[in-house]
Design an enzyme around this catalytic site. Structure first.
Site, PDB file in Angstrom:
ATOM      1  N   ASP A   8      -7.478   4.511   0.325  1.00  0.00           N
ATOM      2  CA  ASP A   8      -6.268   3.890   0.846  1.00  0.00           C
ATOM      3  C   ASP A   8      -6.077   2.575   0.094  1.00  0.00           C
ATOM      4  OD1 ASP A   8      -4.102   3.255   2.603  1.00  0.00           O
ATOM      5  OD2 ASP A   8      -5.472   2.081   3.842  1.00  0.00           O
ATOM      6  N   ASP A  10      -3.591  -0.534   1.214  1.00  0.00           N
ATOM      7  CA  ASP A  10      -3.449  -1.709   2.078  1.00  0.00           C
ATOM      8  C   ASP A  10      -4.470  -1.703   3.211  1.00  0.00           C
ATOM      9  OD1 ASP A  10      -1.117  -2.997   0.832  1.00  0.00           O
ATOM     10  OD2 ASP A  10      -0.141  -1.111   1.366  1.00  0.00           O
ATOM     11  N   GLY A  42       1.150   4.406   1.640  1.00  0.00           N
ATOM     12  CA  GLY A  42       2.529   4.529   2.107  1.00  0.00           C
ATOM     13  C   GLY A  42       3.498   3.930   1.104  1.00  0.00           C
TER      14      GLY A  42
END
Length: 192
Positions: A8, A10, A42
């Protein structure tokens, strides 16, 4: 044998706008050994490359919360875009409740709300959650290239749907629990 590492961005790889130098070194060592490094985020492609390119890290990316899989060159090799007709169900909920939102597309970021309103609400959320400063999101600030600072406003949902754009995702945000509770009931029974 490890063939791939996925991270991931953030809050995992990137914390408070910073990637630990030991992580950078580990990523580069893994890539040198032939292990593929992939980020999942995202964010859009530019949002990922703006963080990784200055560090000399080139990698594939799962973007838009799974809407795209892009190779190292940024070419989408798999996608799962939102049906534009769904916007007719989704957007009125946000518009009626004045909930700030952004539409991430394959060519920019959009909202029918005033761009400054979206940016300021996003900046406020960032200040509460991550310690950003409101001025970070103003022109020239360190967050001025974020999607919330690049909103293109449109007037009509029907006209927007006619544009030659693929919808990566619709992101609404708030730090106000009562505002969130107002919109949640609309989505609990929505068709998938």
């Amino acid at each position: 044998m490890i063939k791939m590492i996925v991270s991931d961005v953030d809050g995992t790889l990137l914390s408070h706008g910073y990637i630990n130098p030991k992580c950078i070194e580990s990523i580069k060592k893994a890539q040198a050994k032939g292990i593929e490094f992939v980020v999942a985020s995202g964010r859009d492609y530019y949002g990922v490359t703006s963080v990784l390119d200055p560090l000399g890290i080139k990698c594939s990316a799962i973007l838009g919360n799974g809407a795209q899989y892009c190779n190292k060159e940024g070419k989408a090799i798999m996608d799962c875009y939102l049906d534009k007709e769904m916007l007719k169900e989704i957007l009125p909920v946000f518009i009626e409740n004045n909930t700030p939102y952004m539409i991430f597309t394959t060519n920019g970021f959009y909202s029918n709300l005033k761009p400054d309103y979206v940016r300021d609400r996003f900046a406020y959320r960032g200040s509460v959650r991550f310690g950003n400063k409101m001025e970070d999101f103003l022109p020239g600030g360190p967050m001025s290239d974020s999607p919330a600072c690049q909103i293109q406003q449109f007037d009509s949902i029907d006209e927007f749907i006619k544009k030659d754009l693929d919808i990566i995702k619709v992101e609404a945000f708030s730090h106000d629990e009562s505002e969130i509770q107002k919109v949640l009931p609309y989505f609990k029974n929505m068709k998938k």
